[in-house]
Design a protein around this motif. Structure first.
Motif, PDB file in Angstrom:
ATOM      1  N   ASN A  59       0.805  -1.050  -0.437  1.00 47.38           N
ATOM      2  CA  ASN A  59      -0.047   0.302  -0.182  1.00 47.38           C
ATOM      3  C   ASN A  59       0.530   1.203  -0.091  1.00 47.38           C
ATOM      4  N   ILE A  60       1.928   1.257   0.333  1.00 47.25           N
ATOM      5  CA  ILE A  60       2.956   2.280   0.320  1.00 47.25           C
ATOM      6  C   ILE A  60       3.475   2.507  -0.897  1.00 47.25           C
ATOM      7  N   GLY A  61       3.810   1.603  -1.401  1.00 47.00           N
ATOM      8  CA  GLY A  61       4.049   1.823  -2.946  1.00 47.00           C
ATOM      9  C   GLY A  61       2.732   1.699  -2.967  1.00 47.00           C
ATOM     10  N   THR A  62       2.064   1.821  -3.767  1.00 46.58           N
ATOM     11  CA  THR A  62       1.333   2.093  -3.874  1.00 46.58           C
ATOM     12  C   THR A  62       0.405   3.834  -4.183  1.00 46.58           C
ATOM     13  N   ALA A  63       0.461   4.556  -2.888  1.00 43.27           N
ATOM     14  CA  ALA A  63       0.548   5.380  -2.621  1.00 43.27           C
ATOM     15  C   ALA A  63       1.695   6.830  -2.735  1.00 43.27           C
ATOM     16  N   LEU A  64       3.278   5.970  -3.070  1.00 41.20           N
ATOM     17  CA  LEU A  64       4.450   6.543  -3.314  1.00 41.20           C
ATOM     18  C   LEU A  64       4.315   7.161  -5.206  1.00 41.20           C
ATOM     19  N   ALA A  65       3.741   5.407  -5.877  1.00 45.86           N
ATOM     20  CA  ALA A  65       4.068   5.592  -7.025  1.00 45.86           C
ATOM     21  C   ALA A  65       2.759   6.317  -7.744  1.00 45.86           C
ATOM     22  N   GLU A  66       1.503   6.679  -6.975  1.00 46.90           N
ATOM     23  CA  GLU A  66       0.595   8.034  -7.195  1.00 46.90           C
ATOM     24  C   GLU A  66       1.052   8.821  -7.755  1.00 46.90           C
ATOM     25  N   VAL A  67       1.897   9.495  -6.034  1.00 50.79           N
ATOM     26  CA  VAL A  67       2.454  10.989  -6.323  1.00 50.79           C
ATOM     27  C   VAL A  67       3.630  11.055  -7.114  1.00 50.79           C
TER      28      VAL A  67
END
Length: 135
Positions: A59-67
Motif C-alpha cells: 500500500n505504501i508503494g501504491t501511494a508513493l507511485a501515485e505521487v
C-alpha cells in the motif's frame, strides 16, 4: 534520487534498515499509516502478521507511485505492531521481503518499530507509515 541511505561507522549495521537517510529533495510526502487492506477496503491476511506487513508495504508503494515516488524516496518508516515481541521479527521480515520482491526494491530506510496494545480495527496486526522526499 533525493535520498541517500548511510550506515555511519561507529554505529551497528542493521540488515533491516539503515541508521541515517540524507534527503536533498524539495517535496515532502507524508503517508498516512497503512494497514492491511486492499483497494476495496477489505482486510488482507487476517491473523497473519507476514501477510499484513506485506500488504502494508504494498500500500505504501501504491501511494508513493501515485505521487511519482518509490521506496527509493522514503526517508523514514515507522511501524506499529500489536502485542509486539521479538519472536515476531522473522514474520515481520518475511512480510517486508515478500513486498520487496513484488515492488523490486528493499525498503530499508531508517525506521522505528513500536509495540502497541491495539490499532483502530481489531483484525489489524500492523500499521506502517512513511515519510518520503521527492525532487
Amino acid at each position: 534520487m533525493a535520498i541517500t541511505l548511510v550506515n555511519p561507522s561507529g554505529l551497528p549495521e542493521i540488515g533491516a534498515y539503515h541508521q541515517v537517510s540524507i534527503a536533498t529533495g524539495s517535496k515532502l510526502v507524508f503517508l498516512a499509516g497503512q494497514v492491511a487492506w486492499d483497494a476495496q477496503g477489505a482486510t488482507v491476511g487476517e491473523g497473519d502478521l507476514a501477510a499484513q506487513v506485506e500488504q502494508c508495504y504494498l500500500n505504501i508503494g501504491t501511494a508513493l507511485a501515485e505521487v511519482g515516488g518509490s521506496f527509493d524516496d522514503v526517508a523514514k518508516i515507522t511501524v506499529y505492531v500489536v502485542d509486539w515481541t521479538p519472536d515476531k521479527m522473522p514474520l515481520f521480515l518475511e512480510g517486508v521481503a515478500r513486498a520487496a520482491a513484488k515492488v523490486g526494491a528493499t525498503p530499508v530506510p531508517p525506521g522505528t518499530l513500536l509495540g502497541v496494545a491495539a490499532l483502530d480495527v481489531p483484525e489489524y496486526l500492523v500499521e506502517v507509515e512513511a515519510t518520503a522526499i521527492l525532487d
